[in-house]
Motif scaffolding. Structure first.
Motif, PDB file in Angstrom:
ATOM      1  N   LEU A  61     -99.952 -53.459  18.323  1.00 36.86           N
ATOM      2  CA  LEU A  61    -100.954 -52.407  18.419  1.00 36.86           C
ATOM      3  C   LEU A  61    -102.290 -52.948  18.921  1.00 36.86           C
ATOM      4  N   VAL A  62    -102.651 -54.134  18.461  1.00 39.42           N
ATOM      5  CA  VAL A  62    -103.887 -54.763  18.930  1.00 39.42           C
ATOM      6  C   VAL A  62    -103.786 -55.060  20.422  1.00 39.42           C
ATOM      7  N   THR A  63    -102.629 -55.567  20.853  1.00 38.50           N
ATOM      8  CA  THR A  63    -102.410 -55.882  22.265  1.00 38.50           C
ATOM      9  C   THR A  63    -102.493 -54.633  23.127  1.00 38.50           C
ATOM     10  N   LEU A  64    -101.973 -53.518  22.599  1.00 33.87           N
ATOM     11  CA  LEU A  64    -101.995 -52.254  23.328  1.00 33.87           C
ATOM     12  C   LEU A  64    -103.364 -51.585  23.295  1.00 33.87           C
ATOM     13  N   GLY A  65    -104.255 -52.090  22.469  1.00 32.37           N
ATOM     14  CA  GLY A  65    -105.598 -51.524  22.389  1.00 32.37           C
ATOM     15  C   GLY A  65    -105.686 -50.249  21.598  1.00 32.37           C
TER      16      GLY A  65
END
Length: 263
Positions: free
Chosen positions: A231-235
């Protein structure tokens, strides 16, 4: 059944009346002025008509599209195209769902001289489709159960893949349960969701927003380290959402919100 005064117009057509009369659907042929050239046995039975002399198709077929630019057989004659759609038909005092096909009627040289209308009674097909949809709704409801955990607390454990249709069901079930139970806290547990991508995350955000509009605090539990990293990677911004790593911690927070302590 062919009218006498216009039978000459279709003398070049190879129409086998016996075959048409045995078809379980209605078949009607008209000329470009909408005069009925032929109507098979099923059509005569449905429309309760015997004498076709001087009758036009819109005289015996009840449809709001007749004599308008939305008339499919008119469009078929003008555009040389075939149109297929679903509609309802009233015949012999009974209204039933139909699949309607309109096609241009051509002579041997390929000139459009009229139109053909095929009407199939799809009552049984529609009944089966409705049963399948009802079963699907039941399965979705069973796969997204909302449980009353305590007075003022409900929990929705999610298991399996979440698509758009199921996400909508989740939102509806959760909101209905919040209202029904006058819940102050709703726990959304995603431990059993194998994959959370941007689309799923957006559905979860919508669920949280909808719950807050009803005055309930929504707690998300069960984010694994891998999911959190994804989720962090996907923003995906989850900054305004209350989360807990485990269902136990989420339940503890829920009791704290309603002024109780989990011992």
């Amino acid at each position: 059944m062919i009218t006498n005064d216009i039978s000459a117009k279709i003398e070049n057509f190879d129409i086998t009346k016996d075959v048409l009369d045995q078809l379980p659907c209605m078949v009607m042929a008209i000329d470009r002025d909408f005069n009925i050239l032929s109507l098979n046995a099923v059509g005569c039975k449905w429309l309760e008509v015997e004498n076709l002399e001087g009758k036009k198709c819109y005289d015996i077929v009840q449809s709001p599209h007749c004599r308008t630019d939305n008339c499919r057989v008119k469009q078929a004659m003008e555009s040389d195209r075939i149109y297929v759609w679903r509609n309802k038909m009233t015949a012999a005092g009974k209204t039933f769902p139909i699949e309607y096909t309109a096609a241009p009627l051509k002579d041997k040289e390929g000139n459009i001289v009229g139109g053909l209308e095929y009407v199939v009674d799809i009552s049984e097909r529609v009944k089966i489709e409705e049963e399948v949809r009802a079963h699907s709704r039941t399965i979705m409801e069973l796969s997204t159960p909302v449980i009353k955990l305590w007075e003022g607390i409900v929990i929705l454990p999610l298991v399996g893949v979440i698509d758009t249709m199921r996400a909508q069901q989740i939102i509806e079930n959760l909101l209905a349960s919040i209202v029904e139970n006058e819940a102050a806290v709703a726990i959304l547990d995603v431990t059993g969701v194998p994959m959370i991508d941007t689309s799923v995350a957006q559905h979860i955000l919508k669920t949280v927003s909808a719950g807050k509009m009803l005055g309930a605090e929504v707690i998300i539990t069960g984010f694994s380290p891998n999911v959190a990293q994804t989720l962090v990677t996907l923003g995906v911004n989850l900054g305004d959402i209350t989360t807990s790593g485990s269902l136990r911690d989420g339940v503890s927070k829920a009791f704290g919100i309603i002024g109780k302590k989990l011992v």
